[in-house]
Motif scaffolding. Structure first.
Motif, PDB file in Angstrom:
ATOM      1  N   PHE A 226      43.109  66.893  56.293  1.00  0.00           N
ATOM      2  CA  PHE A 226      42.465  68.100  55.786  1.00  0.00           C
ATOM      3  C   PHE A 226      43.575  69.073  55.435  1.00  0.00           C
ATOM      4  O   PHE A 226      44.326  69.512  56.302  1.00  0.00           O
ATOM      5  CB  PHE A 226      41.491  68.652  56.824  1.00  0.00           C
ATOM      6  CG  PHE A 226      40.403  67.670  57.144  1.00  0.00           C
ATOM      7  CD1 PHE A 226      39.338  67.492  56.279  1.00  0.00           C
ATOM      8  CD2 PHE A 226      40.473  66.876  58.285  1.00  0.00           C
ATOM      9  CE1 PHE A 226      38.343  66.565  56.549  1.00  0.00           C
ATOM     10  CE2 PHE A 226      39.488  65.945  58.567  1.00  0.00           C
ATOM     11  CZ  PHE A 226      38.421  65.784  57.690  1.00  0.00           C
ATOM     12  N   PRO A 227      43.728  69.416  54.157  1.00  0.00           N
ATOM     13  CA  PRO A 227      44.937  70.084  53.665  1.00  0.00           C
ATOM     14  C   PRO A 227      45.119  71.505  54.181  1.00  0.00           C
ATOM     15  O   PRO A 227      44.155  72.203  54.501  1.00  0.00           O
ATOM     16  CB  PRO A 227      44.759  70.062  52.142  1.00  0.00           C
ATOM     17  CG  PRO A 227      43.286  69.957  51.937  1.00  0.00           C
ATOM     18  CD  PRO A 227      42.770  69.136  53.072  1.00  0.00           C
ATOM     19  N   LYS A 228      46.385  71.904  54.196  1.00  0.00           N
ATOM     20  CA  LYS A 228      46.761  73.240  54.651  1.00  0.00           C
ATOM     21  C   LYS A 228      46.458  74.291  53.589  1.00  0.00           C
ATOM     22  O   LYS A 228      46.296  75.472  53.890  1.00  0.00           O
ATOM     23  CB  LYS A 228      48.252  73.245  54.988  1.00  0.00           C
ATOM     24  CG  LYS A 228      48.757  74.441  55.742  1.00  0.00           C
ATOM     25  CD  LYS A 228      50.206  74.224  56.146  1.00  0.00           C
ATOM     26  CE  LYS A 228      50.745  75.363  56.991  1.00  0.00           C
ATOM     27  NZ  LYS A 228      52.145  75.104  57.405  1.00  0.00           N
ATOM     28  N   THR A 229      46.377  73.846  52.345  1.00  0.00           N
ATOM     29  CA  THR A 229      46.090  74.757  51.234  1.00  0.00           C
ATOM     30  C   THR A 229      44.617  74.675  50.868  1.00  0.00           C
ATOM     31  O   THR A 229      44.076  73.580  50.706  1.00  0.00           O
ATOM     32  CB  THR A 229      46.947  74.399  50.006  1.00  0.00           C
ATOM     33  OG1 THR A 229      48.327  74.445  50.363  1.00  0.00           O
ATOM     34  CG2 THR A 229      46.683  75.366  48.870  1.00  0.00           C
ATOM     35  N   GLN A 230      43.981  75.813  50.716  1.00  0.00           N
ATOM     36  CA  GLN A 230      42.564  75.868  50.386  1.00  0.00           C
ATOM     37  C   GLN A 230      42.318  75.362  48.971  1.00  0.00           C
ATOM     38  O   GLN A 230      42.955  75.808  48.020  1.00  0.00           O
ATOM     39  CB  GLN A 230      42.061  77.305  50.498  1.00  0.00           C
ATOM     40  CG  GLN A 230      40.615  77.497  50.107  1.00  0.00           C
ATOM     41  CD  GLN A 230      39.663  77.212  51.250  1.00  0.00           C
ATOM     42  OE1 GLN A 230      39.745  77.828  52.277  1.00  0.00           O
ATOM     43  NE2 GLN A 230      38.743  76.283  51.057  1.00  0.00           N
ATOM     44  N   TRP A 499      32.743  70.070  54.844  1.00  0.00           N
ATOM     45  CA  TRP A 499      31.958  71.237  54.406  1.00  0.00           C
ATOM     46  C   TRP A 499      32.697  72.514  54.775  1.00  0.00           C
ATOM     47  O   TRP A 499      32.873  73.413  53.934  1.00  0.00           O
ATOM     48  CB  TRP A 499      30.582  71.228  55.064  1.00  0.00           C
ATOM     49  CG  TRP A 499      29.639  72.259  54.529  1.00  0.00           C
ATOM     50  CD1 TRP A 499      28.688  72.090  53.574  1.00  0.00           C
ATOM     51  CD2 TRP A 499      29.572  73.650  54.922  1.00  0.00           C
ATOM     52  NE1 TRP A 499      28.025  73.275  53.334  1.00  0.00           N
ATOM     53  CE2 TRP A 499      28.552  74.249  54.146  1.00  0.00           C
ATOM     54  CE3 TRP A 499      30.260  74.430  55.835  1.00  0.00           C
ATOM     55  CZ2 TRP A 499      28.211  75.585  54.276  1.00  0.00           C
ATOM     56  CZ3 TRP A 499      29.933  75.780  55.956  1.00  0.00           C
ATOM     57  CH2 TRP A 499      28.919  76.346  55.178  1.00  0.00           C
ATOM     58  N   ALA A 500      33.103  72.614  56.033  1.00  0.00           N
ATOM     59  CA  ALA A 500      33.779  73.827  56.494  1.00  0.00           C
ATOM     60  C   ALA A 500      35.074  74.056  55.723  1.00  0.00           C
ATOM     61  O   ALA A 500      35.386  75.191  55.328  1.00  0.00           O
ATOM     62  CB  ALA A 500      34.070  73.724  57.995  1.00  0.00           C
ATOM     63  N   TRP A 501      35.815  72.977  55.477  1.00  0.00           N
ATOM     64  CA  TRP A 501      37.117  73.102  54.820  1.00  0.00           C
ATOM     65  C   TRP A 501      36.997  73.618  53.389  1.00  0.00           C
ATOM     66  O   TRP A 501      37.914  74.247  52.876  1.00  0.00           O
ATOM     67  CB  TRP A 501      37.811  71.743  54.832  1.00  0.00           C
ATOM     68  CG  TRP A 501      39.246  71.830  55.244  1.00  0.00           C
ATOM     69  CD1 TRP A 501      40.350  71.780  54.435  1.00  0.00           C
ATOM     70  CD2 TRP A 501      39.752  71.996  56.573  1.00  0.00           C
ATOM     71  NE1 TRP A 501      41.503  71.895  55.176  1.00  0.00           N
ATOM     72  CE2 TRP A 501      41.164  72.034  56.499  1.00  0.00           C
ATOM     73  CE3 TRP A 501      39.157  72.130  57.828  1.00  0.00           C
ATOM     74  CZ2 TRP A 501      41.975  72.186  57.624  1.00  0.00           C
ATOM     75  CZ3 TRP A 501      39.954  72.279  58.945  1.00  0.00           C
ATOM     76  CH2 TRP A 501      41.348  72.303  58.834  1.00  0.00           C
ATOM     77  N   SER A 502      35.880  73.348  52.768  1.00  0.00           N
ATOM     78  CA  SER A 502      35.710  73.747  51.366  1.00  0.00           C
ATOM     79  C   SER A 502      35.239  75.191  51.222  1.00  0.00           C
ATOM     80  O   SER A 502      35.207  75.724  50.115  1.00  0.00           O
ATOM     81  CB  SER A 502      34.705  72.816  50.678  1.00  0.00           C
ATOM     82  OG  SER A 502      33.391  73.060  51.172  1.00  0.00           O
ATOM     83  N   GLN A 503      34.868  75.806  52.350  1.00  0.00           N
ATOM     84  CA  GLN A 503      34.321  77.157  52.278  1.00  0.00           C
ATOM     85  C   GLN A 503      35.418  78.210  52.436  1.00  0.00           C
ATOM     86  O   GLN A 503      36.267  78.108  53.333  1.00  0.00           O
ATOM     87  CB  GLN A 503      33.270  77.370  53.374  1.00  0.00           C
ATOM     88  CG  GLN A 503      32.141  76.367  53.345  1.00  0.00           C
ATOM     89  CD  GLN A 503      31.430  76.327  52.014  1.00  0.00           C
ATOM     90  OE1 GLN A 503      30.936  77.340  51.541  1.00  0.00           O
ATOM     91  NE2 GLN A 503      31.361  75.147  51.423  1.00  0.00           N
ATOM     92  N   LYS A 504      35.405  79.187  51.572  1.00  0.00           N
ATOM     93  CA  LYS A 504      36.338  80.297  51.679  1.00  0.00           C
ATOM     94  C   LYS A 504      35.965  81.143  52.888  1.00  0.00           C
ATOM     95  O   LYS A 504      34.833  81.611  53.014  1.00  0.00           O
ATOM     96  CB  LYS A 504      36.289  81.148  50.409  1.00  0.00           C
ATOM     97  CG  LYS A 504      37.263  82.315  50.406  1.00  0.00           C
ATOM     98  CD  LYS A 504      37.164  83.096  49.102  1.00  0.00           C
ATOM     99  CE  LYS A 504      38.093  84.301  49.115  1.00  0.00           C
ATOM    100  NZ  LYS A 504      38.013  85.071  47.847  1.00  0.00           N
TER     101      LYS A 504
END
Length: 617
Positions: A226-230, A499-504
């Motif tokens: 899960f990447p460090k950059t959004q 899901w969480a990772w994709s949310q700003k």
């Protein structure tokens, strides 16, 4: 949920004798008391202790061979999408109803890399591929299940427990401590993957696939990360719908299942969704006599409203104290999070009635639940100023009451954030381990590349997920599996993490901590129940160290040989403990790290004698 052990030799080296191998396998029998089996082949042997969850018949036992005969497999964990995968690929003629059965069919059909990427669950897997004569090791993408391995001239040993590696004949006579990792233990209280405190012994990192051939060449591939950059937010299903589906598929079990229920947000939400699927679902809550630590009344309010049968495990502080020594036996690696004590106790009680539990772990990390995240965002502006200006400015603003912070005294934002996770002052650590830095892996976890609020918030989530959460998962796995209890973690479902990772993220005030989860819970229970302060799952450590535990702390720190003196200045640690008792500082957590280190060594350390464990007949 189980425990395994394996050997894979290099070149023409020999496997260890069966009796020695089985003695080591027995060290993880508590992880799987229902069946113990081994298999031995050309240059490899695998052993497995099974905790039967799906298809409790002997057909679900391991090790397992794939239908083609190419792969030999041991697998610890659960695959929550195994039924969907079986349906998708037409696996209808299966010899058992276990998820392992689907796994070995997938390996034959798709190979190792593709198969691992398909899996949604918690797992540690060892696979011997007879066709290309190599070993694969794979660990789930969140690091829920443990996977240790050691590399020696004779071969590789892989296992569910740290002690099964360092007590192995290939390692026990030449154990060399790594000063930088020992330093990390005393600072953070755990061993961060991929490292351990010993040379040549490692942990598979979350989401990693490792391939080892007969010449000892090791190839690592980060299959899932899960990447460090959004990344840009994409259209996603409603969180409520997604999380309810996650909970539903994690309730599949052929043995009794329940939930842990606290007075917070995460476990009540999981329990509420579990209730929708199993009307008679039960929940376990710990009740302690100390009113400052007891949140059972809040949990009871949740249970009453949701009409969940609640088991309140009432314990006195004296009961918890009595379990401390047995609790240390559950951790075959050095571990310093003292909330492991109540986790151990409630797991013991839950096992009396159930074999599988759902927990709320992971909610804080994924949905911005820690106040320290907010504190970093609010103070990040200090680090836009040159260091030589920050300190005098902070002295002035603190003096006149405009601020009350030590943040500007740190030379960098990285150091400020790292300090929030350390439980021993850096100045003390540097004296104990002079000229020793943290490992590159740990440094990378505490490197932040932006002061932009949105970017920094995502990086803080990334840090919590791959750092602090790993300590939490170690605690829960070891404390529960000591009692042969499986704990599932719905928030760490692959789809929910995605899901969480994709949310700003958004975090401007304390009211916005875990706002998404609070909003979901408000649809299940009255908001008046939710708006109460969570007390945490902890014990009165400072009081204990000054009273009931003081004698034992002094004994193991000052009167017993101190393990690792060749790589550290033990006198500094002993002085730190003495200063605590002389009331020169009140850092109970740091003292506990020192105490726990010695307790681990005295309970689990290698003595030089050949390991002897009596096997049950």
């Amino acid at each position: 949920m189980c425990g395994f052990l394996g050997e894979f030799t290099f070149q023409h080296n020999s496997l260890t004798e069966s009796a020695s191998f089985e003695a080591l396998l027995d060290l993880s029998q508590h992880r799987g008391p229902d069946a113990s089996c081994t298999t031995r082949g050309s240059g490899f042997q695998l052993g497995f202790n099974r905790l039967a969850i799906l298809d409790v018949s002997a057909q679900g036992n391991q090790p397992k061979e794939s239908p083609s005969g190419r792969y030999q497999v041991v697998f610890n964990g659960e695959l929550y999408n195994y039924k969907d995968l079986a349906k998708k690929y037409g696996f209808t003629n299966l010899s058992s109803g276990s998820d392992t059965e689907v796994l070995i069919h997938l390996l034959d059909k798709h190979g190792v890399d593709s198969t691992i990427q398909m899996l949604n669950g918690m797992f540690a897997i060892a696979i011997v591929d007879s066709e290309i004569d190599c070993l694969y090791l794979a660990r789930d993408f969140a690091g829920i299940k443990p996977l240790f391995y050691g590399l020696s001239p004779q071969g590789i040993v892989m296992a569910s427990q740290f002690d099964q590696i360092y007590k192995h004949d290939w390692f026990c006579k030449s154990l060399d401590l790594r000063p930088e990792i020992v330093k990390e233990y005393f600072g953070f209280g755990y061993m961060q993957a991929p490292n351990t405190i010993y040379q040549s012994i490692y942990q598979a990192s979350p989401g990693e696939l490792i391939q080892v051939d007969r010449t000892g060449v090791v190839k690592k591939n980060q299959l899932i990360t899960f990447p460090k950059t959004q990344k840009e937010t994409v259209s996603k299903p409603e969180l409520s719908e997604l999380l309810q589906e996650v909970v539903a598929r994690q309730l599949v079990s052929d043995v009794p299942i329940a939930t842990f229920l606290s007075g917070g947000i995460d476990s009540p939400l999981i329990s509420a969704y579990a209730k929708k699927n199993i009307s008679e679902i039960e929940a376990f809550t710990l009740e302690v006599a100390n009113p400052q630590l007891n949140e059972s009344a809040m949990a009871k309010a949740y249970a009453d409203y949701l009409e969940i049968k609640q088991h309140i495990v009432s314990v006195k502080e004296s009961d918890l104290l009595l379990e401390i020594d047995s609790h240390f036996k559950a951790f075959s690696e050095p571990f310093g999070d003292y909330s492991s004590i109540p986790t151990y106790v409630i797991s013991k009680e839950a096992k009396q009635k159930h074999t599988v539990m759902l927990s709320g772990d992971g909610g804080d990390e994924l949905f911005f639940g820690y106040p320290r995240m907010l504190d970093v965002l609010q103070k990040r502006w200090w680090f836009k100023l040159p260091f030589y200006l920050r300190k005098p400015l902070a002295q002035l603003t603190n003096k006149i009451g405009l601020t009350k912070t030590w943040a500007p005294y740190f030379k960098s934002l990285d150091a400020f954030i790292e300090n929030k996770h350390l439980h021993m002052p850096p100045v003390v650590l540097d004296k104990v381990f002079p000229n020793t830095s943290f490992s590159s892996a740990m440094k990378n976890l505490y490197t932040f590349s932006s002061l932009n609020k949105d970017a920094l918030l995502h990086q803080l989530r990334w840090n919590e997920f791959y750092a602090h959460l790993q300590r939490v998962l170690i605690k829960v796995d070891r404390a529960s599996m000591a009692h042969s209890l499986e704990v599932r973690v719905p928030f760490l479902d692959k789809e929910n993490i995605g899901w969480a990772w994709s949310q700003k993220g958004r975090l401007n005030s304390k009211q916005e901590l875990k706002k998404e989860l609070k909003d979901l819970l408000a649809k299940e229970v009255p908001e008046t129940i939710i708006n109460q302060k969570k007390m945490g799952f902890t014990v009165p450590l400072k009081t204990w160290l000054h009273t009931e535990l003081q004698s034992d702390v002094r004994h193991v720190v000052f009167e017993r040989p101190f393990y690792g003196e060749a790589v550290m200045d033990v006198s500094v640690l002993q002085t730190y403990v003495k200063d605590f008792y002389d009331n020169k500082h009140d850092n109970a957590w740091g003292v506990w790290h020192i105490y726990a280190w010695q307790k681990w060594w005295l309970e689990h350390g290698v003595t030089g004698e050949k390991l002897k464990v009596k096997r049950e007949q």
